[in-house]
Design a protein around this motif. Structure first.
Motif, PDB file in Angstrom:
ATOM      1  N   LYS A   2       0.819  -1.198   0.000  1.00 13.24           N
ATOM      2  CA  LYS A   2       0.000   0.000   0.000  1.00 13.24           C
ATOM      3  C   LYS A   2       0.862   1.261   0.000  1.00 13.24           C
ATOM      4  O   LYS A   2       2.057   1.232   0.265  1.00 13.24           O
ATOM      5  CB  LYS A   2      -0.891   0.023   1.236  1.00 13.24           C
ATOM      6  CG  LYS A   2      -2.084  -0.909   1.210  1.00 13.24           C
ATOM      7  CD  LYS A   2      -2.949  -0.658   2.441  1.00 13.24           C
ATOM      8  CE  LYS A   2      -4.242  -1.437   2.391  1.00 13.24           C
ATOM      9  NZ  LYS A   2      -5.099  -1.132   3.561  1.00 13.24           N
ATOM     10  N   GLU A  26      -8.588   1.199  -1.740  1.00 10.38           N
ATOM     11  CA  GLU A  26      -8.104   0.084  -0.913  1.00 10.38           C
ATOM     12  C   GLU A  26      -6.584  -0.055  -0.947  1.00 10.38           C
ATOM     13  O   GLU A  26      -5.986  -0.722  -0.098  1.00 10.38           O
ATOM     14  CB  GLU A  26      -8.748  -1.236  -1.350  1.00 10.38           C
ATOM     15  CG  GLU A  26      -8.490  -1.642  -2.784  1.00 10.38           C
ATOM     16  CD  GLU A  26      -9.485  -1.047  -3.769  1.00 10.38           C
ATOM     17  OE1 GLU A  26      -9.379  -1.362  -4.975  1.00 10.38           O
ATOM     18  OE2 GLU A  26     -10.375  -0.278  -3.322  1.00 10.38           O
ATOM     19  N   ARG A  27      -5.939   0.614  -1.904  1.00 10.30           N
ATOM     20  CA  ARG A  27      -4.476   0.558  -1.995  1.00 10.30           C
ATOM     21  C   ARG A  27      -3.793   1.637  -1.159  1.00 10.30           C
ATOM     22  O   ARG A  27      -2.563   1.707  -1.124  1.00 10.30           O
ATOM     23  CB  ARG A  27      -4.040   0.692  -3.455  1.00 10.30           C
ATOM     24  CG  ARG A  27      -4.469  -0.464  -4.342  1.00 10.30           C
ATOM     25  CD  ARG A  27      -4.299  -0.147  -5.818  1.00 10.30           C
ATOM     26  NE  ARG A  27      -5.278   0.842  -6.270  1.00 10.30           N
ATOM     27  CZ  ARG A  27      -5.398   1.270  -7.521  1.00 10.30           C
ATOM     28  NH1 ARG A  27      -4.581   0.783  -8.456  1.00 10.30           N
ATOM     29  NH2 ARG A  27      -6.310   2.159  -7.855  1.00 10.30           N
ATOM     30  N   ASN A  28      -4.572   2.476  -0.480  1.00 11.40           N
ATOM     31  CA  ASN A  28      -4.017   3.591   0.290  1.00 11.40           C
ATOM     32  C   ASN A  28      -4.465   3.546   1.742  1.00 11.40           C
ATOM     33  O   ASN A  28      -5.603   3.155   2.035  1.00 11.40           O
ATOM     34  CB  ASN A  28      -4.475   4.936  -0.299  1.00 11.40           C
ATOM     35  CG  ASN A  28      -4.092   5.106  -1.755  1.00 11.40           C
ATOM     36  OD1 ASN A  28      -3.061   4.616  -2.202  1.00 11.40           O
ATOM     37  ND2 ASN A  28      -4.929   5.829  -2.490  1.00 11.40           N
ATOM     38  N   SER A  49     -10.206   3.183   2.283  1.00 13.95           N
ATOM     39  CA  SER A  49      -8.909   3.361   2.931  1.00 13.95           C
ATOM     40  C   SER A  49      -9.052   3.300   4.442  1.00 13.95           C
ATOM     41  O   SER A  49     -10.126   3.577   4.993  1.00 13.95           O
ATOM     42  CB  SER A  49      -8.298   4.709   2.552  1.00 13.95           C
ATOM     43  OG  SER A  49      -8.054   4.810   1.176  1.00 13.95           O
ATOM     44  N   HIS A 104      -0.529   5.051  -8.960  1.00 17.68           N
ATOM     45  CA  HIS A 104       0.151   3.832  -8.519  1.00 17.68           C
ATOM     46  C   HIS A 104       1.061   3.282  -9.616  1.00 17.68           C
ATOM     47  O   HIS A 104       2.158   2.781  -9.327  1.00 17.68           O
ATOM     48  CB  HIS A 104      -0.872   2.789  -8.074  1.00 17.68           C
ATOM     49  CG  HIS A 104      -1.339   2.990  -6.669  1.00 17.68           C
ATOM     50  ND1 HIS A 104      -0.814   2.295  -5.600  1.00 17.68           N
ATOM     51  CD2 HIS A 104      -2.281   3.824  -6.141  1.00 17.68           C
ATOM     52  CE1 HIS A 104      -1.401   2.686  -4.485  1.00 17.68           C
ATOM     53  NE2 HIS A 104      -2.304   3.614  -4.785  1.00 17.68           N
TER      54      HIS A 104
END
Length: 287
Positions: A2, A26-28, A49, A104
């Motif tokens: 992340k 969801e990646r942060n 998040s 990203h």
């Protein structure tokens, strides 16, 4: 892994809410430091998040060591939750110009490298802001006009006396200036945290030391070869040396920009923030 977004905010909370909404992925994970002077905290939330609002809040004053301390507060909060691929330091008046997919992808291609804006040296500025003892910075821009006037007068007198007596610190060290908005790796954050005490002591009497301490300390660290100097991270429009507020008139320029982020935005012109977010969501650039 992340990404961690580390946000320093002191006002403009409607912009902050839109920023958090744009980063909600969801990646942060998102960490927010709200200035210690703020009495009523804004209601912030995320759906995807993990959001962390720091309990440890610094009373941040422009140009003062408290700016560096607020960055350390964010690093200390986020680092134990890592490792993250990147720790992005941004303000509450930033907004992304690209989708999270694009952002990203950009950082995936630079994995393992800290990203800092191109840095430079200006001996006059370094002499003034780093090598002199800058006193009265905490009240230099006080909201109390009398205190502000007195502090700025005493700051000038102190600088004049030091110049006449040739009082200069760290004569053998080279310092570099760059934007304080950086994207650092887990290893870089770990290095900066391991030398926190020494760094805080070194920059305690600096002026605007937040623009010097990261590029200067990392450039003489074992991680110096892992730094990439990039000018496509942040779009800022200056009037003199001051970032100006971006408005609807700047919309097309921002949409066409290659930068990942822009600042600064204001609650007085939320229209552009809505249009930018709509543009990202409706027509995300191709990777």
């Amino acid at each position: 892994m992340k990404h961690a977004y580390l946000i320093i905010a002191h006002n403009g909370f409607e912009v902050l809410k839109r920023l958090i909404n744009a980063l909600d992925d969801e990646r942060n994970d998102i960490y927010v430091h709200i200035d210690g002077k703020v009495k009523v905290l804004p209601q912030l939330h995320c759906e995807k998040s993990q959001l962390y609002i720091l309990d440890k809040r610094i009373d941040v004053r422009w140009g003062d060591i408290s700016q560096i301390k607020s960055e350390y507060a964010l690093w200390e909060e986020a680092y134990p939750h890592g490792p993250y691929s990147y720790y992005h330091l941004i303000s509450g008046t930033h907004l992304p110009l690209k989708s999270q997919d694009v952002i990203h992808h950009y950082y995936d291609a630079k994995q393992g490298n800290s990203i800092i804006s191109p840095m430079y040296t200006n001996e006059y500025e370094i002499d003034l802001k780093i090598r002199r003892y800058n006193l009265f910075t905490y009240t230099y821009n006080s909201s109390n006009k009398i205190i502000k006037t007195l502090s700025q007068f005493l700051w000038r007198v102190s600088g004049f006396v030091q110049k006449r007596l040739d009082i200069r610190r760290y004569k053998k060290e080279q310092f570099y200036k760059a934007s304080n908005w950086v994207s650092l790796t887990h290893e870089a954050i770990g290095y900066m945290l391991s030398y926190k005490r020494e760094i805080i002591a070194k920059y305690k009497y600096s002026w605007c030391g937040d623009e010097f301490f990261v590029p200067s300390e990392l450039s003489r660290s074992p991680l110096k070869d892992d730094i990439i100097y990039a000018d496509d991270i942040l779009k800022v429009c200056f009037v003199g040396s001051t970032p100006r507020i971006l408005t609807d008139k700047d919309l097309e320029m921002l949409i066409q920009s290659d930068s990942l982020f822009a600042r600064k935005f204001s609650e007085k012109n939320l229209s552009i923030t809505e249009q930018l977010i709509h543009s990202i969501n409706e027509c995300p650039p191709k990777i």
